[in-house]
Design a protein around this motif. Structure first.
Motif, PDB file in Angstrom:
ATOM      1  N   GLN A  20      46.588 143.767  58.118  1.00 46.44           N
ATOM      2  CA  GLN A  20      45.935 144.115  56.857  1.00 46.44           C
ATOM      3  C   GLN A  20      45.222 145.462  56.945  1.00 46.44           C
ATOM      4  OE1 GLN A  20      43.339 140.916  55.824  1.00 46.44           O
ATOM      5  NE2 GLN A  20      44.951 139.390  55.949  1.00 46.44           N
ATOM      6  N   CYS A  21      45.171 146.015  58.122  1.00 46.75           N
ATOM      7  CA  CYS A  21      44.456 147.255  58.372  1.00 46.75           C
ATOM      8  C   CYS A  21      45.384 148.448  58.191  1.00 46.75           C
ATOM      9  CB  CYS A  21      43.919 147.223  59.800  1.00 46.75           C
ATOM     10  SG  CYS A  21      43.007 148.680  60.254  1.00 46.75           S
ATOM     11  N   ARG A  22      44.853 149.521  57.657  1.00 45.07           N
ATOM     12  CA  ARG A  22      45.652 150.739  57.561  1.00 45.07           C
ATOM     13  C   ARG A  22      45.137 151.732  58.602  1.00 45.07           C
ATOM     14  NH1 ARG A  22      43.246 154.696  53.692  1.00 45.07           N
ATOM     15  NH2 ARG A  22      41.157 153.928  53.390  1.00 45.07           N
ATOM     16  N   GLU A  23      45.994 152.632  58.992  1.00 39.12           N
ATOM     17  CA  GLU A  23      45.587 153.626  59.975  1.00 39.12           C
ATOM     18  C   GLU A  23      44.599 154.587  59.343  1.00 39.12           C
ATOM     19  OE1 GLU A  23      48.481 155.575  62.384  1.00 39.12           O
ATOM     20  OE2 GLU A  23      49.827 153.881  62.209  1.00 39.12           O
ATOM     21  N   VAL A  24      43.539 154.858  60.029  1.00 37.31           N
ATOM     22  CA  VAL A  24      42.555 155.804  59.527  1.00 37.31           C
ATOM     23  C   VAL A  24      42.606 157.125  60.280  1.00 37.31           C
ATOM     24  CG1 VAL A  24      41.010 154.060  58.592  1.00 37.31           C
ATOM     25  CG2 VAL A  24      40.742 154.779  60.940  1.00 37.31           C
TER      26      VAL A  24
END
Length: 51
Positions: A20-24
């Motif tokens: 659910q995490c996107r690359e930052v």
């Protein structure tokens, strides 16, 4: 990434919702004769129980 000598930390990190995490942050560099790629991901954790 946690090393194998920290099994509790490894278990907690594995249980987090990484999909659910996107690359930052994404970085490609060259160092010591090899290509290095690093990605940093951030999650907001509101409720975390540790045994």
């Amino acid at each position: 990434m946690a090393k194998a000598n920290q099994p509790t930390l490894q278990a907690v990190l594995k249980s987090l919702p990484w999909k659910q995490c996107r690359e930052v942050s994404y970085d490609r560099t060259r160092g010591h004769g090899r290509k290095e790629t690093r990605s940093v991901r951030a999650l907001t954790i509101t409720d975390l129980e540790l045994d």
